[in-house]
Write a protein that holds these residues in place. Structure first.
Motif, PDB file in Angstrom:
ATOM      1  N   ASN A 165      -0.110  22.886  47.897  1.00 15.61           N
ATOM      2  CA  ASN A 165       0.893  21.463  46.290  1.00 15.61           C
ATOM      3  C   ASN A 165       2.005  22.352  45.969  1.00 15.61           C
ATOM      4  OD1 ASN A 165      -0.094  19.658  47.559  1.00 15.61           O
ATOM      5  ND2 ASN A 165      -1.733  18.946  46.247  1.00 15.61           N
ATOM      6  N   ASP A 166       0.768  23.881  45.374  1.00 18.04           N
ATOM      7  CA  ASP A 166       1.545  24.685  44.947  1.00 18.04           C
ATOM      8  C   ASP A 166       3.323  25.735  45.417  1.00 18.04           C
ATOM      9  OD1 ASP A 166       0.205  24.535  42.869  1.00 18.04           O
ATOM     10  OD2 ASP A 166      -1.332  25.990  43.214  1.00 18.04           O
ATOM     11  N   PHE A 167       2.601  25.804  46.053  1.00 23.16           N
ATOM     12  CA  PHE A 167       3.539  25.944  47.511  1.00 23.16           C
ATOM     13  C   PHE A 167       4.773  25.418  47.114  1.00 23.16           C
ATOM     14  CE2 PHE A 167       6.431  26.725  51.568  1.00 23.16           C
ATOM     15  CZ  PHE A 167       6.241  27.757  51.486  1.00 23.16           C
ATOM     16  N   LEU A 168       5.141  24.274  47.690  1.00 19.06           N
ATOM     17  CA  LEU A 168       5.846  23.418  47.937  1.00 19.06           C
ATOM     18  C   LEU A 168       6.586  23.746  45.788  1.00 19.06           C
ATOM     19  CD1 LEU A 168       4.662  20.631  48.874  1.00 19.06           C
ATOM     20  CD2 LEU A 168       6.024  21.658  50.092  1.00 19.06           C
ATOM     21  N   THR A 202       0.566  26.392  57.669  1.00 16.00           N
ATOM     22  CA  THR A 202       1.771  26.710  59.364  1.00 16.00           C
ATOM     23  C   THR A 202       3.284  25.875  59.279  1.00 16.00           C
ATOM     24  OG1 THR A 202       0.392  28.114  60.430  1.00 16.00           O
ATOM     25  CG2 THR A 202       2.637  27.832  61.284  1.00 16.00           C
ATOM     26  N   ALA A 203       2.906  24.208  58.994  1.00 17.16           N
ATOM     27  CA  ALA A 203       3.625  23.285  59.349  1.00 17.16           C
ATOM     28  C   ALA A 203       4.249  22.969  58.135  1.00 17.16           C
ATOM     29  CB  ALA A 203       3.397  21.771  60.275  1.00 17.16           C
ATOM     30  N   THR A 204       3.345  22.810  57.132  1.00 10.09           N
ATOM     31  CA  THR A 204       4.581  22.696  55.632  1.00 10.09           C
ATOM     32  C   THR A 204       5.090  23.793  55.254  1.00 10.09           C
ATOM     33  OG1 THR A 204       3.009  21.245  55.231  1.00 10.09           O
ATOM     34  CG2 THR A 204       3.828  22.455  53.110  1.00 10.09           C
ATOM     35  N   VAL A 254      -1.693  29.493  51.571  1.00  6.15           N
ATOM     36  CA  VAL A 254      -0.294  29.933  51.594  1.00  6.15           C
ATOM     37  C   VAL A 254      -0.872  31.885  51.451  1.00  6.15           C
ATOM     38  CG1 VAL A 254       2.381  30.612  52.370  1.00  6.15           C
ATOM     39  CG2 VAL A 254       1.215  28.003  52.195  1.00  6.15           C
ATOM     40  N   LEU A 255      -0.725  32.667  51.541  1.00  2.15           N
ATOM     41  CA  LEU A 255      -0.803  34.160  51.399  1.00  2.15           C
ATOM     42  C   LEU A 255       0.463  34.681  51.027  1.00  2.15           C
ATOM     43  CD1 LEU A 255      -1.989  36.576  50.277  1.00  2.15           C
ATOM     44  CD2 LEU A 255      -2.518  36.927  52.445  1.00  2.15           C
ATOM     45  N   LEU A 296       7.813  33.010  39.769  1.00  4.49           N
ATOM     46  CA  LEU A 296       6.496  32.643  40.043  1.00  4.49           C
ATOM     47  C   LEU A 296       5.759  32.554  38.259  1.00  4.49           C
ATOM     48  CD1 LEU A 296       5.905  35.040  43.227  1.00  4.49           C
ATOM     49  CD2 LEU A 296       5.844  32.502  42.671  1.00  4.49           C
ATOM     50  N   ALA A 297       5.709  33.818  37.835  1.00  9.23           N
ATOM     51  CA  ALA A 297       5.287  34.289  36.343  1.00  9.23           C
ATOM     52  C   ALA A 297       5.870  32.888  35.351  1.00  9.23           C
ATOM     53  CB  ALA A 297       6.159  35.163  35.672  1.00  9.23           C
ATOM     54  N   LYS A 298       6.969  31.644  35.726  1.00  9.59           N
ATOM     55  CA  LYS A 298       7.833  30.773  35.048  1.00  9.59           C
ATOM     56  C   LYS A 298       6.437  30.170  35.438  1.00  9.59           C
ATOM     57  CE  LYS A 298      11.972  32.218  33.219  1.00  9.59           C
ATOM     58  NZ  LYS A 298      13.341  31.831  33.885  1.00  9.59           N
ATOM     59  N   LEU A 299       6.318  29.629  36.940  1.00  9.22           N
ATOM     60  CA  LEU A 299       5.078  28.903  37.287  1.00  9.22           C
ATOM     61  C   LEU A 299       3.834  29.361  36.912  1.00  9.22           C
ATOM     62  CD1 LEU A 299       6.889  27.974  40.543  1.00  9.22           C
ATOM     63  CD2 LEU A 299       7.147  25.924  38.299  1.00  9.22           C
ATOM     64  N   ARG A 300       3.830  30.154  36.099  1.00  6.00           N
ATOM     65  CA  ARG A 300       2.207  30.850  35.297  1.00  6.00           C
ATOM     66  C   ARG A 300       1.318  30.780  36.757  1.00  6.00           C
ATOM     67  NH1 ARG A 300      -0.194  27.252  30.473  1.00  6.00           N
ATOM     68  NH2 ARG A 300       2.160  28.144  28.858  1.00  6.00           N
ATOM     69  N   ILE A 301       2.077  31.356  37.851  1.00  2.57           N
ATOM     70  CA  ILE A 301       1.631  31.475  39.494  1.00  2.57           C
ATOM     71  C   ILE A 301       1.107  32.777  39.404  1.00  2.57           C
ATOM     72  CG2 ILE A 301       1.525  32.062  41.748  1.00  2.57           C
ATOM     73  CD1 ILE A 301       1.419  29.315  40.470  1.00  2.57           C
ATOM     74  N   ARG A 302      -0.346  33.586  38.996  1.00  2.00           N
ATOM     75  CA  ARG A 302      -1.401  34.869  38.654  1.00  2.00           C
ATOM     76  C   ARG A 302      -1.189  35.322  40.203  1.00  2.00           C
ATOM     77  NH1 ARG A 302      -6.043  34.498  34.808  1.00  2.00           N
ATOM     78  NH2 ARG A 302      -4.804  33.413  32.949  1.00  2.00           N
TER      79      ARG A 302
END
Length: 262
Positions: A43-46, A6-8, A206-207, A223-229
């Motif tokens: 880390n992915d969220f950042l 939450t803080a991040t 994080v959802l 998100l697709a370019k980052l390969r986040i599925r």
């Protein structure tokens, strides 16, 4: 999902220009939309936040209400004793829906809500103000509202009987694109509850939900370019499976593994 998560998220949101609730709702309530969901680590969220900012430039805002950018949500979901609503989602039926009451815990504003699945993965939500003290149940006026809304959507009233099947609590920060046509909700500190039992999602997660009036948008492309599925996840259905209240929920187990509860 820990307080650190939450803080991040709050720290990222702090660096964005504010957008009032009136500005968001007046432009587009996004009650009819396409939803895309993702479960990501901090880390992915950042990295995601930075990539989105680069993709759309200085056009990302954060919902701000009286200086607050993180808000508490508490929802109670209703189903039949044999979980007919859950089973419709498990079987991916075209005419499926969810019934819930939702309380914004910082203001105590409460709504009775119906979410129905429309064409081409579209989600349509209708709601009406609801007494906060009645949130754990459904009043006669609420049932009448649900009957009317479901009859308009699917030609049949709400099923009976309906009882509280699951509650969720979490913290949410909402990011909004400049054209107001896309929102990114960032949920942390998720807890499922039923009676005396509760289960918290894993820490440092994080959802994300990308809710857009247009199917293709700069956020999902980033998100697709980052390969986040994209992840198939329903807080209600996944919570029932995680707490052992429903079986046959294999479609949500990948998300539950990412959420650290199976």
């Amino acid at each position: 999902m820990s307080a650190r998560g939450t803080a991040t998220v709050a720290a990222v949101a702090k660096g964005l220009p504010p957008l009032s609730l009136t500005e968001v709702v007046a432009t587009s309530g996004l009650m009819s939309r396409t939803d895309r969901k993702y479960v990501v680590r901090l880390n992915d969220f950042l990295a995601i936040a930075q990539a989105i900012a680069q993709a759309i430039g200085p056009s990302l805002y954060c919902l701000d209400i009286d200086g607050r950018r993180v808000f508490g949500y508490s929802s109670t979901y209703f189903d039949t004793p044999d979980l007919a609503i859950f089973r419709a989602h498990r079987q991916d039926r075209r005419r499926r829906f969810k019934i819930r009451t939702r309380t914004y815990t910082d203001s105590a504003d409460t709504y009775c809500e119906l979410k129905v699945s429309g064409r081409r993965d579209e989600t349509v939500k209708v709601r009406r103000p609801y007494p906060a003290e009645s949130a754990p149940g459904l009043t006669a006026p609420a049932l009448s509202f649900l009957d009317d809304a479901l009859t308009a959507a699917y030609g049949r009233p709400a099923p009976r009987p309906l009882h509280p099947a699951l509650s969720t609590d979490y913290q949410r920060t909402t990011l909004v694109t400049a054209d107001r046509r896309t929102r990114i909700t960032c949920d942390t500190s998720l807890v499922w509850r039923t009676g005396p039992r509760s289960l918290a999602a894993g820490s440092d997660l994080v959802l994300l939900e990308v809710k857009s009036a247009i199917e293709r948008n700069s956020v999902t492309e980033a998100l697709a370019k980052l390969r986040i599925r994209e992840q198939s996840v329903s807080k209600y259905c996944a919570g029932l499976v995680a707490l052992g209240l429903a079986t046959g929920g294999n479609r949500w187990r990948p998300a539950l593994r990412r959420l650290g509860v199976v």
